[in-house]
Design an enzyme around this catalytic site. Sequence first.
Site, mmCIF file in Angstrom:
data_model
loop_
_atom_site.group_PDB
_atom_site.id
_atom_site.type_symbol
_atom_site.label_atom_id
_atom_site.label_comp_id
_atom_site.label_asym_id
_atom_site.label_seq_id
_atom_site.Cartn_x
_atom_site.Cartn_y
_atom_site.Cartn_z
ATOM 1 N N ARG A 1 -6.785 -4.381 15.924
ATOM 2 C CA ARG A 1 -6.044 -3.331 16.622
ATOM 3 C C ARG A 1 -7.016 -2.206 16.953
ATOM 4 O O ARG A 1 -7.971 -1.944 16.213
ATOM 5 C CB ARG A 1 -4.901 -2.784 15.764
ATOM 6 C CG ARG A 1 -3.849 -3.809 15.426
ATOM 7 C CD ARG A 1 -3.081 -4.283 16.639
ATOM 8 N NE ARG A 1 -2.084 -3.294 17.091
ATOM 9 C CZ ARG A 1 -1.320 -3.474 18.153
ATOM 10 N NH1 ARG A 1 -1.439 -4.558 18.898
ATOM 11 N NH2 ARG A 1 -0.422 -2.554 18.494
ATOM 12 N N TYR B 1 -9.509 -4.606 5.591
ATOM 13 C CA TYR B 1 -9.117 -3.198 5.669
ATOM 14 C C TYR B 1 -9.645 -2.500 4.423
ATOM 15 O O TYR B 1 -9.233 -2.818 3.305
ATOM 16 C CB TYR B 1 -7.603 -3.043 5.762
ATOM 17 C CG TYR B 1 -7.202 -1.598 5.976
ATOM 18 C CD1 TYR B 1 -6.937 -1.122 7.250
ATOM 19 C CD2 TYR B 1 -7.146 -0.709 4.910
ATOM 20 C CE1 TYR B 1 -6.607 0.215 7.470
ATOM 21 C CE2 TYR B 1 -6.817 0.617 5.116
ATOM 22 C CZ TYR B 1 -6.553 1.063 6.392
ATOM 23 O OH TYR B 1 -6.237 2.381 6.592
ATOM 24 N N ARG C 1 2.080 8.386 15.856
ATOM 25 C CA ARG C 1 2.026 9.654 15.133
ATOM 26 C C ARG C 1 1.288 10.705 15.956
ATOM 27 O O ARG C 1 0.598 10.380 16.934
ATOM 28 C CB ARG C 1 1.341 9.485 13.773
ATOM 29 C CG ARG C 1 -0.112 9.039 13.843
ATOM 30 C CD ARG C 1 -0.692 8.882 12.440
ATOM 31 N NE ARG C 1 -2.095 8.471 12.475
ATOM 32 C CZ ARG C 1 -2.868 8.358 11.401
ATOM 33 N NH1 ARG C 1 -2.372 8.619 10.201
ATOM 34 N NH2 ARG C 1 -4.130 7.985 11.511
ATOM 35 N N ARG D 1 8.444 6.824 -4.742
ATOM 36 C CA ARG D 1 8.410 7.670 -5.931
ATOM 37 C C ARG D 1 9.810 8.204 -6.233
ATOM 38 O O ARG D 1 10.559 8.537 -5.320
ATOM 39 C CB ARG D 1 7.449 8.841 -5.731
ATOM 40 C CG ARG D 1 6.023 8.401 -5.444
ATOM 41 C CD ARG D 1 5.071 9.587 -5.501
ATOM 42 N NE ARG D 1 3.719 9.152 -5.162
ATOM 43 C CZ ARG D 1 2.988 9.659 -4.177
ATOM 44 N NH1 ARG D 1 3.492 10.625 -3.420
ATOM 45 N NH2 ARG D 1 1.780 9.215 -3.939
ATOM 46 N N GLU E 1 -1.249 9.505 19.047
ATOM 47 C CA GLU E 1 -1.918 8.240 18.722
ATOM 48 C C GLU E 1 -1.083 7.026 19.154
ATOM 49 O O GLU E 1 0.094 6.912 18.794
ATOM 50 C CB GLU E 1 -2.175 8.197 17.216
ATOM 51 C CG GLU E 1 -3.055 7.066 16.733
ATOM 52 C CD GLU E 1 -3.443 7.265 15.275
ATOM 53 O OE1 GLU E 1 -3.231 6.311 14.501
ATOM 54 O OE2 GLU E 1 -3.930 8.361 14.912
ATOM 55 N N ARG F 1 0.818 -1.216 0.000
ATOM 56 C CA ARG F 1 0.000 0.000 0.000
ATOM 57 C C ARG F 1 0.850 1.264 0.000
ATOM 58 O O ARG F 1 0.341 2.343 -0.246
ATOM 59 C CB ARG F 1 -0.909 0.016 1.231
ATOM 60 C CG ARG F 1 -1.998 -1.043 1.234
ATOM 61 C CD ARG F 1 -2.642 -1.153 2.599
ATOM 62 N NE ARG F 1 -3.020 0.137 3.152
ATOM 63 C CZ ARG F 1 -4.179 0.748 2.921
ATOM 64 N NH1 ARG F 1 -5.063 0.190 2.129
ATOM 65 N NH2 ARG F 1 -4.454 1.906 3.477
ATOM 66 N N ASP G 1 -10.659 1.348 2.596
ATOM 67 C CA ASP G 1 -10.721 2.796 2.605
ATOM 68 C C ASP G 1 -12.172 3.236 2.439
ATOM 69 O O ASP G 1 -13.040 2.467 2.014
ATOM 70 C CB ASP G 1 -9.861 3.363 1.469
ATOM 71 C CG ASP G 1 -8.372 3.262 1.771
ATOM 72 O OD1 ASP G 1 -8.001 3.333 2.958
ATOM 73 O OD2 ASP G 1 -7.579 3.115 0.821
#
Length: 384
Positions: free
Chosen positions: A249, A348, A279, A177, A300, A173, A350
Site C-alpha cells: 500500500r 510491518y 485520517r 482498555r 491521508e 495490534r 515499527d
Amino acid sequence: MNKNVAIIGAGFSGAVIANQLAKAGYQVEVFESRSHVAGNCHSERDKETDVMVHVYGPHIFHTDNERVWAFVNEFGKFNSYTNRVKAITNGRVYTLPINLLTINQFFGKTFRPAEAQEFLASLGDKTIENPLTFEDQALRFVGRELYEAFFKTYTVKQWGLEPTQLPASILKRLPVRFNYDDNYFSHKYQGMPADGYTSIVEKMLDVPGVTVHLNTVFDPALKGDYAHVFYSGPIDAWFNHQEGRLPYRTLDFEVLRETGDYQGNAVINYCDNAQPYTRITEHKHFSPWEKHEGTVCYVEYSRQCTEKDIPYYPIRLANDKVQLERYLQLAQNETNVTFVGRLGTYRYLDMDVTIGEALDAAEKFLACASENSPMPAFVVNPLG
C-alpha cells in the site's frame, strides 16, 4: 581484508548499521535513491509556517526496548510525547483506542471497568473459537456494533481489501482498555525528537568512515566490489521483480495550510464512508513544545502501490506467501548480501523494532567477520 561495505537505503536500518560498522573500522558507502536521508521518517520545516512536518506521514517513537531507547538518545533529544487519537464515525467524535470512555460514549452507558468488560464480552461472537481473519477477530472480541463503527470501513479504506481477506494479526495490534487511558501506545518510552527524525539520522551517518551518496540507485551487479552489502529496499526490486511485484500500500497526501488550530489534535481517524480519506494529521501538534501561528495538515489517502510509488506497507496476504517464499529463497542463495528493514524483509515494523534489528545485524556481521564465517541473508526469519 576488504573492509568496504555498501548499504542500500539511508533510513533507520541503513543509518544504524552504517554507524556501527564505521565505528568498528569499516569504510561504509550508503546509497540512497532519494534526495534526503531518513527514508519515510524524513522530517523538515515547512517553509511557510516553520512547522516540523513528517513528510511521509507521522511517526511517533515508542518502545519498551531500553537498548534502542538509549541508542537513539545518543543522537538527539527526545521530548515526551503521548499520541492521543480521536475517531469520527456516524457524525460523532470518540477516543481511540477503544477504552472505557469510548464504550460508555458509544452505548450511552456509565459502566465501571468490570461492568464494561462483562458487557463487551456479551457482544462478542463466541461461535468464533479460532479467529483467522480481521473480521473474525473483531466480531469475537468487540462485537458487530463496534466493529462496524470503528474498524470495518476504515480497514477497507486503509488496505483496499475486505476485512475477511486480511489476517487476524492486523487487529491484534489494536488494544481495548477498560479504563480511561487514551494513550494510543502502552510502551515505557514514548517521545518525539526535538529537532525531527532527519536530524537523528544525519548524526548517525556523521561519523568517520561513512560516505553518503544521495540521488543514487545502487546496481546489484556492483556487489562484488564490497565485502558485504546490506539492502533495505524492496526485496523484490533487488531481484528485478522476477517473481512478480509483491503487493504494497502507498499513501497520498493532500496538504492543507491554515492559520490557528485546524482540528485541535494531532490525529483524527475517519472511520466511516462519509469521507474518502482515512485520517487527518495536524503536524504542529506532534511538537506541542513549539508555538506556531500557522498550521499544516495532511489529509491521508491509502491506495495500491504502483511501480512509480513509494511503498509504505507490505500487505502479506496468505495467498502471497508462495511468491514471498520464492523471493526469500532467492535471497538465501545470494552471497555477501543481507536484507534488512521493513522493505528488505517484507514485514510491518515499527521504528524501534527496525533499529533493534539493525543493531543486531551489525553485531552479527562483526561476529561473523571475526570468525571468518558467512553473514546470513536474514538476521530475523521474515516468516517467523
